[in-house]
Design a protein around this motif. Sequence first.
Motif, short mmCIF file in Angstrom:
data_model
loop_
_atom_site.label_atom_id
_atom_site.label_comp_id
_atom_site.label_asym_id
_atom_site.label_seq_id
_atom_site.Cartn_x
_atom_site.Cartn_y
_atom_site.Cartn_z
N ASP A 155 0.82 -1.22 0.00
CA ASP A 155 0.00 0.00 0.00
C ASP A 155 0.85 1.26 0.00
N GLY A 156 2.16 1.12 0.22
CA GLY A 156 3.04 2.28 0.26
C GLY A 156 2.87 3.10 1.53
N ASP A 157 2.42 2.47 2.62
CA ASP A 157 2.14 3.17 3.87
C ASP A 157 3.22 2.85 4.91
N GLU A 158 4.30 3.63 4.88
CA GLU A 158 5.43 3.36 5.77
C GLU A 158 5.07 3.64 7.23
N GLN A 159 4.20 4.59 7.48
CA GLN A 159 3.78 4.88 8.86
C GLN A 159 3.05 3.67 9.46
N GLU A 160 2.21 3.03 8.67
CA GLU A 160 1.50 1.84 9.14
C GLU A 160 2.49 0.71 9.40
N ALA A 161 3.49 0.56 8.54
CA ALA A 161 4.50 -0.48 8.74
C ALA A 161 5.26 -0.23 10.05
N MET A 162 5.59 1.03 10.32
CA MET A 162 6.29 1.36 11.56
C MET A 162 5.39 1.10 12.76
N ARG A 163 4.10 1.40 12.63
CA ARG A 163 3.16 1.16 13.73
C ARG A 163 3.10 -0.34 14.06
N ILE A 164 3.11 -1.18 13.03
CA ILE A 164 3.04 -2.63 13.23
C ILE A 164 4.29 -3.12 13.97
N ILE A 165 5.45 -2.64 13.58
CA ILE A 165 6.69 -3.05 14.24
C ILE A 165 6.70 -2.57 15.69
N ARG A 166 6.30 -1.31 15.92
CA ARG A 166 6.22 -0.80 17.29
C ARG A 166 5.24 -1.62 18.13
N GLU A 167 4.10 -1.96 17.54
CA GLU A 167 3.09 -2.74 18.26
C GLU A 167 3.65 -4.11 18.65
N TYR A 168 4.35 -4.74 17.74
CA TYR A 168 4.95 -6.04 18.05
C TYR A 168 5.94 -5.90 19.20
N LEU A 169 6.87 -4.95 19.07
CA LEU A 169 7.88 -4.78 20.11
C LEU A 169 7.24 -4.47 21.46
N GLN A 170 6.21 -3.64 21.42
CA GLN A 170 5.54 -3.25 22.65
C GLN A 170 4.75 -4.41 23.26
N THR A 171 3.97 -5.10 22.45
CA THR A 171 3.08 -6.15 22.95
C THR A 171 3.82 -7.44 23.28
N GLU A 172 4.65 -7.90 22.36
CA GLU A 172 5.27 -9.21 22.52
C GLU A 172 6.62 -9.16 23.23
N TYR A 173 7.36 -8.08 23.02
CA TYR A 173 8.73 -8.00 23.53
C TYR A 173 8.77 -7.33 24.90
N ILE A 174 8.02 -6.25 25.08
CA ILE A 174 8.05 -5.48 26.32
C ILE A 174 7.00 -5.96 27.31
N GLN A 175 5.77 -6.16 26.85
CA GLN A 175 4.67 -6.42 27.76
C GLN A 175 4.43 -7.90 28.03
N GLU A 176 5.30 -8.76 27.54
CA GLU A 176 5.07 -10.19 27.70
C GLU A 176 4.97 -10.63 29.15
N GLY A 177 5.65 -9.92 30.04
CA GLY A 177 5.63 -10.30 31.44
C GLY A 177 4.42 -9.80 32.21
N GLY A 178 3.62 -8.90 31.60
CA GLY A 178 2.46 -8.35 32.29
C GLY A 178 2.90 -7.40 33.39
N GLY A 179 2.10 -7.31 34.47
CA GLY A 179 2.43 -6.41 35.59
C GLY A 179 2.57 -4.98 35.11
N ASN A 180 3.59 -4.31 35.59
CA ASN A 180 3.82 -2.91 35.23
C ASN A 180 4.08 -2.74 33.74
N ASN A 181 4.59 -3.80 33.10
CA ASN A 181 4.91 -3.71 31.68
C ASN A 181 3.68 -3.44 30.82
#
Length: 194
Positions: free
Chosen positions: A151-177
């Motif tokens: 689609d040529g939407d680089e902002q959406e691509a960046m949002r997807i990568i940030r969401e992955y890092l945030q949800t799966e990489y940072i928040q995987e432990g729950g709690g304060n994360n």
Amino acid sequence: MGKLFDGLRKAVHSKLTPEQAAIPKTVKGQASALLREEKKKRGEAGAVKRVAERLGIKPDSVYRYLSGKRKNPPKHIAQKLENEVRAGAKPRLQKKVIQEAKNAPVRISARAKIGFSNSQSGRKTPDGRMRNIAETLPPAYATPLWQALEDGDEQEAMRIIREYLQTEYIQEGGGNNAYTEINFTDIDRMDFNF
């Protein structure tokens, strides 16, 4: 296109045979290929100006590249020219590779400035620091990432990568994360493999 899309395009081209992935080697040839692409997409009128805008240079510079008067542009312009030509080369083959990639995990290797903020505690990194990240995005994230490329939407691509890092990489432990948000800026490099 930014470094994110450049990285995705390189991953696509790495799956093509050398003959399929071949682009003109000279600056004149690359500028001509980019001009042909613009004329094909949007017509003759203003094509040189559109090429100049894509490269972030003046139309006069494009004319010098096309005529062969200037053969050695600055390194960042030469890289941008090559990336733009690569992005438009063999669109049907690229689309086929992208369709195949949508069902596969994508390995990301990146160096970027990363910081955090926590809405519950109010703590945050005042200034992110350069970090290396190597992660594998599952198809649930990879599929929309490739769609954003199509689609040529680089902002959406960046949002997807940030969401992955945030949800799966940072928040995987729950709690304060669960209240932690990642800040992902100043991308130095971003490479992909699938």
